[in-house]
Write a protein that holds these residues in place. Structure first.
Motif, PDB file in Angstrom:
ATOM      1  N   PHE A  17      32.308  41.291  28.221  1.00  8.56           N
ATOM      2  CA  PHE A  17      33.165  42.414  27.743  1.00  8.56           C
ATOM      3  C   PHE A  17      34.521  42.229  28.678  1.00  8.56           C
ATOM      4  O   PHE A  17      35.595  42.240  28.164  1.00  8.56           O
ATOM      5  CB  PHE A  17      32.837  43.832  28.037  1.00  8.56           C
ATOM      6  N   LEU A  18      34.620  42.167  30.014  1.00  3.22           N
ATOM      7  CA  LEU A  18      35.629  41.950  30.710  1.00  3.22           C
ATOM      8  C   LEU A  18      36.583  40.841  30.528  1.00  3.22           C
ATOM      9  O   LEU A  18      37.906  40.931  30.327  1.00  3.22           O
ATOM     10  CB  LEU A  18      35.063  41.720  32.081  1.00  3.22           C
ATOM     11  N   GLU A  19      36.002  39.579  30.096  1.00  2.00           N
ATOM     12  CA  GLU A  19      36.818  38.662  29.616  1.00  2.00           C
ATOM     13  C   GLU A  19      37.530  38.962  28.150  1.00  2.00           C
ATOM     14  O   GLU A  19      38.502  38.606  28.080  1.00  2.00           O
ATOM     15  CB  GLU A  19      35.907  37.404  29.526  1.00  2.00           C
ATOM     16  N   PHE A  20      36.744  39.719  27.510  1.00  2.00           N
ATOM     17  CA  PHE A  20      37.434  40.002  26.111  1.00  2.00           C
ATOM     18  C   PHE A  20      38.668  40.925  26.629  1.00  2.00           C
ATOM     19  O   PHE A  20      39.473  40.629  25.619  1.00  2.00           O
ATOM     20  CB  PHE A  20      36.489  40.713  25.218  1.00  2.00           C
ATOM     21  N   LEU A  56      44.473  42.333  26.647  1.00  6.78           N
ATOM     22  CA  LEU A  56      45.449  42.596  27.281  1.00  6.78           C
ATOM     23  C   LEU A  56      46.775  41.471  27.122  1.00  6.78           C
ATOM     24  O   LEU A  56      47.881  41.683  26.984  1.00  6.78           O
ATOM     25  CB  LEU A  56      45.224  42.841  28.823  1.00  6.78           C
ATOM     26  N   SER A  57      46.193  40.473  27.443  1.00  5.25           N
ATOM     27  CA  SER A  57      46.998  39.216  27.569  1.00  5.25           C
ATOM     28  C   SER A  57      47.624  38.872  25.969  1.00  5.25           C
ATOM     29  O   SER A  57      48.914  38.753  26.068  1.00  5.25           O
ATOM     30  CB  SER A  57      46.350  37.829  27.862  1.00  5.25           C
ATOM     31  N   LEU A  95      30.000  42.158  32.822  1.00  2.00           N
ATOM     32  CA  LEU A  95      30.662  41.232  33.572  1.00  2.00           C
ATOM     33  C   LEU A  95      30.331  39.691  33.249  1.00  2.00           C
ATOM     34  O   LEU A  95      29.452  39.655  32.827  1.00  2.00           O
ATOM     35  CB  LEU A  95      30.568  41.564  35.020  1.00  2.00           C
ATOM     36  N   PRO A  96      31.304  38.866  33.750  1.00  2.00           N
ATOM     37  CA  PRO A  96      30.850  37.446  33.526  1.00  2.00           C
ATOM     38  C   PRO A  96      29.858  37.008  34.308  1.00  2.00           C
ATOM     39  O   PRO A  96      29.722  38.004  35.551  1.00  2.00           O
ATOM     40  CB  PRO A  96      32.245  36.533  34.066  1.00  2.00           C
ATOM     41  N   ARG A  97      29.121  36.158  34.289  1.00  2.00           N
ATOM     42  CA  ARG A  97      28.039  35.763  35.157  1.00  2.00           C
ATOM     43  C   ARG A  97      28.216  35.148  36.355  1.00  2.00           C
ATOM     44  O   ARG A  97      27.876  35.484  37.403  1.00  2.00           O
ATOM     45  CB  ARG A  97      26.947  34.609  34.146  1.00  2.00           C
ATOM     46  N   THR A 116      39.158  36.740  36.023  1.00  2.00           N
ATOM     47  CA  THR A 116      39.384  37.802  35.124  1.00  2.00           C
ATOM     48  C   THR A 116      40.081  38.938  35.542  1.00  2.00           C
ATOM     49  O   THR A 116      41.195  39.373  35.179  1.00  2.00           O
ATOM     50  CB  THR A 116      38.017  38.251  34.545  1.00  2.00           C
ATOM     51  N   LEU A 117      39.887  39.083  36.830  1.00  2.00           N
ATOM     52  CA  LEU A 117      40.392  40.519  37.688  1.00  2.00           C
ATOM     53  C   LEU A 117      41.679  40.233  37.836  1.00  2.00           C
ATOM     54  O   LEU A 117      42.620  40.961  37.890  1.00  2.00           O
ATOM     55  CB  LEU A 117      39.401  40.819  38.760  1.00  2.00           C
ATOM     56  N   VAL A 118      41.923  38.855  38.217  1.00  2.00           N
ATOM     57  CA  VAL A 118      43.376  38.495  38.831  1.00  2.00           C
ATOM     58  C   VAL A 118      44.323  38.556  37.367  1.00  2.00           C
ATOM     59  O   VAL A 118      45.292  38.761  37.502  1.00  2.00           O
ATOM     60  CB  VAL A 118      43.508  37.232  39.439  1.00  2.00           C
TER      61      VAL A 118
END
Length: 252
Positions: free
Chosen positions: A53-56, A61-62, A144-146, A154-156
């Motif tokens: 989900f976080l990567e999506f 946003l990008s 979260l990614p594994r 992703t956070l950066v």
């Protein structure tokens, strides 16, 4: 934030432009609609079982930043918040209030609107991911990614995108104090486009908060976040000081 921020924010929410800006937060839901049709438009792709989900959310946003439409609306909102009151003489109503107090309240209201937009985008992304994308072969179903490296990346990415998004509105705030809405729009859009291109250029990738994602392999996660924050702070403080100086010089 001061006692004027919330009243300004409530007034800002009533603007048609604000409603249009917030409507862009429903962008992720388009994936569900597109999925009903046999088309390659807005199709996502990734290795099987890899996208969390976080990567999506980071990708959403990008993408919203790159298509510039939501950004253009926010730049316009920022320009009208200051310029319209200057040209119509409404500023006279604030003659007994500190200019700094009014400036802070307006900037605070715009930032609150931006975070509301980001928050709604996160909610819509969450709905899209766990209602629709979780059934696709390229998603993992994890929040979260594994891998910890992927989490850091992703956070950066999210931090850089959000901070440069805020800076675009700050630039529009500054420009609108001295220029017309048209010129402010031009300045804001040029700044946004430059902030999008610069991270891809070797000698300019460090001058914007969203550029440090490209050098994360050479920096620790904490140092990358620190540098991203410092760059944002330098821009934010510089723009704010100039905005306050010009705003105090305005005549009623």
């Amino acid at each position: 934030m001061n006692y004027l921020t919330i009243p300004f924010f409530k007034a800002l929410l009533k603007k048609t432009e604000s409603k249009i800006a917030l409507a862009f937060s429903f962008f992720p839901l388009l994936l569900i609609v597109v999925g009903l049709f046999n088309t390659n438009f807005m199709r996502l792709s990734a290795p099987p079982g890899s996208m969390s989900f976080l990567e999506f959310f980071s990708a959403v946003l990008s993408t919203q930043y790159q298509i510039t439409l939501p950004l253009v609306v926010f730049i316009y909102i920022s320009s009208t918040v200051f310029r319209d009151e200057i040209t119509t003489g409404i500023m006279y109503l604030y003659k007994d209030i500190s200019r700094r107090l009014v400036l802070n309240a307006k900037i605070g209201a715009i930032i609150l609107l931006q975070f509301l937009y980001i928050g709604l985008t996160a909610i819509m992304s969450l709905i899209t991911y766990y209602l629709y994308l979780i059934h696709q072969p390229y998603t993992s179903g994890n929040f979260l990614p594994r891998a910890s490296a992927d989490i850091q990346y992703t956070l950066v990415s999210i931090t850089g995108t959000v901070l440069v998004f805020l800076l675009c509105s700050m630039i529009a705030n500054l420009a609108s104090i001295s220029f017309s809405n048209g010129i402010t729009m031009l300045v804001g859009i040029v700044f946004a486009l430059f902030s999008f291109i610069a991270p891809s250029l070797t000698h300019l990738r460090f001058i914007f908060p969203n550029g440090y994602i490209n050098v994360l392999n050479n920096l620790s996660f904490g140092f990358a976040i620190l540098l991203t924050t410092i760059v944002f702070a330098v821009y934010f403080i510089s723009i704010y000081v100039l905005s306050l100086r010009f705003y105090r010089k305005l005549e009623y």
